[in-house]
Design a protein around this motif. Structure first.
Motif, PDB file in Angstrom:
ATOM      1  N   LEU A 195       0.838  -1.049   0.150  1.00 10.19           N
ATOM      2  CA  LEU A 195       0.111   0.036  -0.003  1.00 10.19           C
ATOM      3  C   LEU A 195       1.020   1.067  -0.063  1.00 10.19           C
ATOM      4  CD1 LEU A 195      -2.630   1.761   0.521  1.00 10.19           C
ATOM      5  CD2 LEU A 195      -2.496   1.108   3.059  1.00 10.19           C
ATOM      6  N   GLU A 196       0.711   1.948  -0.959  1.00 10.42           N
ATOM      7  CA  GLU A 196       1.278   3.216  -0.958  1.00 10.42           C
ATOM      8  C   GLU A 196       0.327   4.738  -0.547  1.00 10.42           C
ATOM      9  OE1 GLU A 196       3.474   6.568  -4.210  1.00 10.42           O
ATOM     10  OE2 GLU A 196       3.235   4.165  -4.566  1.00 10.42           O
ATOM     11  N   CYS A 197       1.016   5.378   0.350  1.00 14.18           N
ATOM     12  CA  CYS A 197       0.309   6.844   0.623  1.00 14.18           C
ATOM     13  C   CYS A 197       1.009   7.745   0.506  1.00 14.18           C
ATOM     14  CB  CYS A 197      -0.116   6.569   2.102  1.00 14.18           C
ATOM     15  SG  CYS A 197      -1.019   5.200   2.855  1.00 14.18           S
ATOM     16  N   ASP A 198       0.397   8.764   0.227  1.00 11.71           N
ATOM     17  CA  ASP A 198       1.116  10.246  -0.060  1.00 11.71           C
ATOM     18  C   ASP A 198       0.722  11.212   0.832  1.00 11.71           C
ATOM     19  OD1 ASP A 198       2.688   9.157  -2.226  1.00 11.71           O
ATOM     20  OD2 ASP A 198       1.059   9.367  -3.366  1.00 11.71           O
ATOM     21  N   VAL A 199       1.298  12.247   1.049  1.00 15.74           N
ATOM     22  CA  VAL A 199       0.812  13.293   1.932  1.00 15.74           C
ATOM     23  C   VAL A 199       1.956  14.502   1.373  1.00 15.74           C
ATOM     24  CG1 VAL A 199       2.281  12.988   4.069  1.00 15.74           C
ATOM     25  CG2 VAL A 199       0.032  14.235   4.173  1.00 15.74           C
TER      26      VAL A 199
END
Length: 161
Positions: free
Chosen positions: A107-111
Motif C-alpha cells: 500500500l502506498e500513501c502520499d501526503v
C-alpha cells in the motif's frame, strides 16, 4: 480506534528533530505498508468504505475499462488483476492523506509535507498511519521522501534517521 497523544509522543523523539523531513521542497512524503495480503486489503477497503473521512474514491476496473467512484463489491476478485487500481483520499483533521493500490504486496500513501507543519499534525498523521497498520495487519510502514525508500526516516512511528 484512536491512539493517544502520549503514544505518538513516546514513539517520536520530538517535533524539532522530525520537522526537517516535512519541509516543502515540492515533493510529496511517501508512506509504504509492506507485506500486504488479500485479507489486509479486504479489511482496509471495508474500513475505508465505512470511514466518514474518505473524500474521494477512484477505482479502475480493466475488464470493463471503467472508472468507479466506489469500491467494487467483491474487491478480492480484483486484487490480483493486472491494471486494477484504487486511489482514495481521506481527511485527517486538516491533512489530506492519499492511499493508492497499485499492487497486491504494498500500500502506498502520499501526503504533502506542507500539511505537516506542527507537532500536533505530525501526531495526527502518525495516529492514522498506526491505525491503518492495525487494520491491514501489515508488519510495518515506512515514511520517506517521494520515490525514495532509501531515505526512510520513520518506521512504524519511530524516527530512525
Amino acid at each position: 480506534m484512536q491512539f493517544s497523544f502520549a503514544l505518538c509522543e513516546s514513539k517520536l523523539m520530538n517535533w524539532k528533530l522530525a520537522k526537517e523531513y516535512f519541509e516543502d521542497d515540492g515533493m510529496l512524503v511517501d508512506v509504504y505498508y509492506e507485506h500486504m495480503t488479500t485479507s489486509g486489503w479486504e479489511k482496509l477497503f471495508g474500513w475505508l468504505s465505512a470511514n466518514s473521512n474518505v473524500t474521494s474514491i477512484n477505482c479502475y476496473i480493466p475488464e470493463s475499462d471503467e472508472n468507479s467512484e466506489k469500491f467494487p463489491k467483491d474487491i478480492n476478485a480484483y486484487i490480483d488483476v493486472s491494471g486494477f487500481y484504487c486511489f482514495v483520499s481521506m481527511l485527517v483533521g486538516d491533512i489530506t492523506l492519499f492511499l493508492r493500490f497499485y499492487e497486491k504486496s504494498e500500500l502506498e500513501c502520499d501526503v504533502s509535507p506542507s500539511e505537516i507543519d506542527s507537532e500536533e499534525k505530525l501526531f495526527a498523521l502518525l495516529s492514522i498511519l498506526e491505525e491503518i497498520k492495525v487494520v491491514t495487519g501489515s508488519s510495518r510502514y515506512l515514511v520517506c521522501p517521494e520515490n525514495s525508500k532509501e531515505g526512510v526516516f520513520i518506521v512504524n512511528g519511530e524516527l530512525v534517521a
